[in-house]
Design a protein around this motif. Sequence first.
Motif, PDB file in Angstrom:
ATOM      1  N   ARG A   1       0.948  -1.094   0.142  1.00  0.00           N
ATOM      2  CA  ARG A   1       0.044  -0.253  -0.342  1.00  0.00           C
ATOM      3  C   ARG A   1       0.556   1.197  -0.284  1.00  0.00           C
ATOM      4  O   ARG A   1       0.557   1.875  -0.768  1.00  0.00           O
ATOM      5  CB  ARG A   1      -1.223   0.027   1.264  1.00  0.00           C
ATOM      6  CG  ARG A   1      -2.019  -1.025   0.826  1.00  0.00           C
ATOM      7  CD  ARG A   1      -3.055  -1.009   2.563  1.00  0.00           C
ATOM      8  NE  ARG A   1      -4.102  -1.818   2.465  1.00  0.00           N
ATOM      9  CZ  ARG A   1      -3.803  -4.040   2.581  1.00  0.00           C
ATOM     10  NH1 ARG A   1      -2.958  -3.889   3.529  1.00  0.00           N
ATOM     11  NH2 ARG A   1      -5.046  -4.103   3.101  1.00  0.00           N
TER      12      ARG A   1
ATOM     13  N   GLU B   1      -2.405   5.499   2.530  1.00  0.00           N
ATOM     14  CA  GLU B   1      -3.111   4.483   1.966  1.00  0.00           C
ATOM     15  C   GLU B   1      -4.022   3.984   2.067  1.00  0.00           C
ATOM     16  O   GLU B   1      -5.335   3.247   1.602  1.00  0.00           O
ATOM     17  CB  GLU B   1      -2.560   3.783   2.690  1.00  0.00           C
ATOM     18  CG  GLU B   1      -0.644   3.782   2.443  1.00  0.00           C
ATOM     19  CD  GLU B   1       0.073   2.754   4.057  1.00  0.00           C
ATOM     20  OE1 GLU B   1      -0.146   1.556   4.540  1.00  0.00           O
ATOM     21  OE2 GLU B   1       1.568   3.000   3.987  1.00  0.00           O
TER      22      GLU B   1
ATOM     23  N   ASP C   1      -6.986   1.438  -0.366  1.00  0.00           N
ATOM     24  CA  ASP C   1      -7.555   0.241  -0.454  1.00  0.00           C
ATOM     25  C   ASP C   1      -9.098   0.568  -0.959  1.00  0.00           C
ATOM     26  O   ASP C   1      -9.562  -0.105  -1.578  1.00  0.00           O
ATOM     27  CB  ASP C   1      -8.076   0.351   1.039  1.00  0.00           C
ATOM     28  CG  ASP C   1      -6.570  -0.683   2.051  1.00  0.00           C
ATOM     29  OD1 ASP C   1      -5.847  -0.486   1.236  1.00  0.00           O
ATOM     30  OD2 ASP C   1      -6.484   0.301   3.062  1.00  0.00           O
TER      31      ASP C   1
ATOM     32  N   GLY D   1      -0.071  -6.023   1.212  1.00  0.00           N
ATOM     33  CA  GLY D   1      -0.645  -5.172   0.305  1.00  0.00           C
ATOM     34  C   GLY D   1      -1.544  -6.007  -0.831  1.00  0.00           C
ATOM     35  O   GLY D   1      -2.155  -6.778  -0.471  1.00  0.00           O
TER      36      GLY D   1
END
Length: 238
Positions: free
Chosen positions: A188, A201, A205, A232
């Motif tokens: 991420r 980050e 997502d 990740g």
Amino acid sequence: MPATIKLHRSKAPDDNCPHILVIDDDSRIRDLLARYLQEHGFRVTTAIDAATARATMRSLSFDLLILDVMMPHESGLDFARSLRRESQVPILMLTARAEPEQRIEGLEAGVDDYLTKPFEPRELLLRVSNVLRRGGSAPATGEVRMGNFVFHIGRGELKCGGETVRLTERERELLRYFAQRPGMPVSRHELARDDGENGGERAIDVQINRLRRKIEKDPANPVYLQTVRGKGYILYPE
């Protein structure tokens, strides 16, 4: 004096795409290779001989060399031998001869693979793909498949059954990033590092979830764009 270097770029070059140096004294072959590779998502620089290639490599780094055997002043085999004393850049050799002796000589010189002229364009892509994969570079080809979806890396275009699927610019960037690293976990932090949007980050997502809704049959149980716990995400194309 090395000849002028000709740099070929696609209309929308991406600095993350693998960079290939094509070395051939035949201008027709150089231009054909450059154009075809560009169309399949690669950046391409060309050189007419070993001297030009050396000059180029002092200022640019490459993921792969496509090198002709028969060249004036210094043959491709001699250049490969010299290069291997200081570099492990992958080399795909072009040759008009298919004799086992020449192939063995090339392998001894440090060449990674051979392609005999004339060759089919699809075979060129497959061999480039295999050499880059063995060398740890991406991508294998100019497109990746995920079920009914096909993503063309160079154009940043996602299609399903021939129909274009609309992507935001960030979704396109993410999918291209994964497609250039198939089967490799991407953190991420790495994905968020160059993201100009707020959220870091956590924003990644959200963007991954949106992208999954476009390429996965069941976004809650992804087959292609999977989560790697503690690391990740990873793309598993077909």
